[in-house]
Design a protein around this motif. Structure first.
Motif, PDB file in Angstrom:
ATOM      1  N   GLU A 184      -1.372 -62.832  36.597  1.00  0.00           N
ATOM      2  CA  GLU A 184      -1.342 -63.525  35.363  1.00  0.00           C
ATOM      3  C   GLU A 184      -0.209 -64.124  35.256  1.00  0.00           C
ATOM      4  N   ALA A 185       0.832 -63.796  35.990  1.00  0.00           N
ATOM      5  CA  ALA A 185       2.325 -64.645  35.915  1.00  0.00           C
ATOM      6  C   ALA A 185       2.211 -65.889  36.613  1.00  0.00           C
ATOM      7  N   GLU A 186       1.324 -66.282  37.486  1.00  0.00           N
ATOM      8  CA  GLU A 186       0.923 -66.937  38.693  1.00  0.00           C
ATOM      9  C   GLU A 186       0.310 -68.017  37.935  1.00  0.00           C
ATOM     10  N   MET A 187      -0.364 -68.101  36.752  1.00  0.00           N
ATOM     11  CA  MET A 187      -1.543 -68.871  36.462  1.00  0.00           C
ATOM     12  C   MET A 187      -0.868 -70.185  35.873  1.00  0.00           C
ATOM     13  N   ALA A 188       0.089 -70.152  35.214  1.00  0.00           N
ATOM     14  CA  ALA A 188       0.853 -71.220  34.674  1.00  0.00           C
ATOM     15  C   ALA A 188       1.360 -72.173  35.613  1.00  0.00           C
ATOM     16  N   GLY A 189       1.396 -71.614  36.868  1.00  0.00           N
ATOM     17  CA  GLY A 189       2.145 -72.552  37.977  1.00  0.00           C
ATOM     18  C   GLY A 189       0.907 -73.271  38.799  1.00  0.00           C
ATOM     19  N   LEU A 190      -0.116 -73.028  38.532  1.00  0.00           N
ATOM     20  CA  LEU A 190      -1.221 -73.559  39.321  1.00  0.00           C
ATOM     21  C   LEU A 190      -1.193 -75.132  39.144  1.00  0.00           C
ATOM     22  N   ALA A 191      -1.830 -75.943  40.037  1.00  0.00           N
ATOM     23  CA  ALA A 191      -2.002 -77.145  40.043  1.00  0.00           C
ATOM     24  C   ALA A 191      -3.097 -77.482  38.980  1.00  0.00           C
ATOM     25  N   PRO A 192      -2.895 -78.470  38.171  1.00  0.00           N
ATOM     26  CA  PRO A 192      -3.751 -78.865  36.911  1.00  0.00           C
ATOM     27  C   PRO A 192      -5.328 -78.732  37.298  1.00  0.00           C
TER      28      PRO A 192
END
Length: 281
Positions: A184-192
């Protein structure tokens, strides 16, 4: 058709490798334009090609994946239909297909089948095998079924709506899965292209990203034949954790395998055979 201007337009929108995407989108639009009655050349496309290319560029500038714009993605030996209901097949997942083909199997289960790219690729390469593709998404199952039909394995593939093993009966020689594993913490950093366009249910189980592995490993031993294999795609930092979960679930000596970029990509495990012999490490 000013392709240089198109490249600058995508670059200004932050699209990585815009020249490559302009080429792919223009090739696709030109191919679609061939259906129009008006003639065209590469340098002077007809109105349909121009319109489709313009729409495609606008979509790509919004970071919609090229595969979703053109509706297909190459994977293993075939082109697969892709929609917003399924993950875009990744080249690194071909590592899983390659590993699965290292040993024979007659009955295959693909958990979280999505586009069906893993199941269909394996059945196409093993013409005597049969398989089941399971997914919780009806829309994904429809895409997978169309891919199976177009690639010619529909007669040997069955698709089931199931929350992992909930609706699965019987035992299999091989179970494969590319489950959601992003924390869940990694989701914001994914490519659009991933975060904003691909189905979140196929990307993350929430929490630490290991929830799907816990569920799959809890149910896999009861659905594998003696000596049956389990192959899981993993995130590059999850090898040790998933291998430990596999060992705790009764799989002796699970193996962590790397992809072509040298990153941990798979956990391979197998049950002891009918004589009680553990798989070779």
């Amino acid at each position: 058709m000013n392709l240089t201007r198109a490249v600058k337009f995508l670059a200004a929108s932050g699209v990585p490798d815009p020249a490559r995407d302009v080429r792919r989108l223009y090739d696709w639009a030109y191919q679609q334009g061939a259906a129009a009655p008006e003639p065209q050349t590469r340098e002077a496309p007809n109105d349909l090609t121009r319109e489709l290319f313009s729409i495609a560029l606008s979509d790509r500038a919004r970071r919609k994946p090229v595969s979703q714009i053109i509706g297909r993605r190459a994977f293993w030996r075939h082109d697969f239909e892709v929609t917003g209901a399924v993950l875009d097949p990744r080249p690194e997942t071909e590592t899983l297909v390659e590993a699965a083909l290292e040993a024979p199997f007659a009955r295959l289960l693909d958990l979280g089948t999505g586009s069906g790219c893993i199941l269909v690729s394996l059945l196409a390469d093993r013409p005597r095998a049969e398989g089941v593709g399971a997914d919780i998404s009806e829309a994904a199952l429809a895409v997978a079924a169309r891919n199976a039909g177009r690639i010619g394995v529909a007669g040997r593939a069955r698709f089931v709506r199931s929350d992992w093993f909930a609706a699965i009966d019987g035992r299999f020689d091989l179970i494969v899965a590319n489950p959601p594993y992003i924390s869940e913490a990694e989701m914001a950093g994914l490519a659009p292209e991933v975060r904003d366009w691909e189905p979140h249910v196929a990307l993350t189980p929430g929490g630490d990203g290991l929830g799907a592995y816990r569920q799959i490993l809890a149910g896999a031993p009861a659905h594998l034949r003696p000596g049956g294999r389990l192959i899981l795609e993993i995130g590059p930092e999850q090898g040790g954790a998933v291998a430990a979960l596999a060992a705790a679930a009764g799989f002796p000596r699970p193996e962590i395998r790397r992809d072509l970029d040298g990153r941990d990509r798979l956990v391979l495990a197998a049950l002891p055979d009918s004589c009680g012999r553990a798989p070779r490490g």
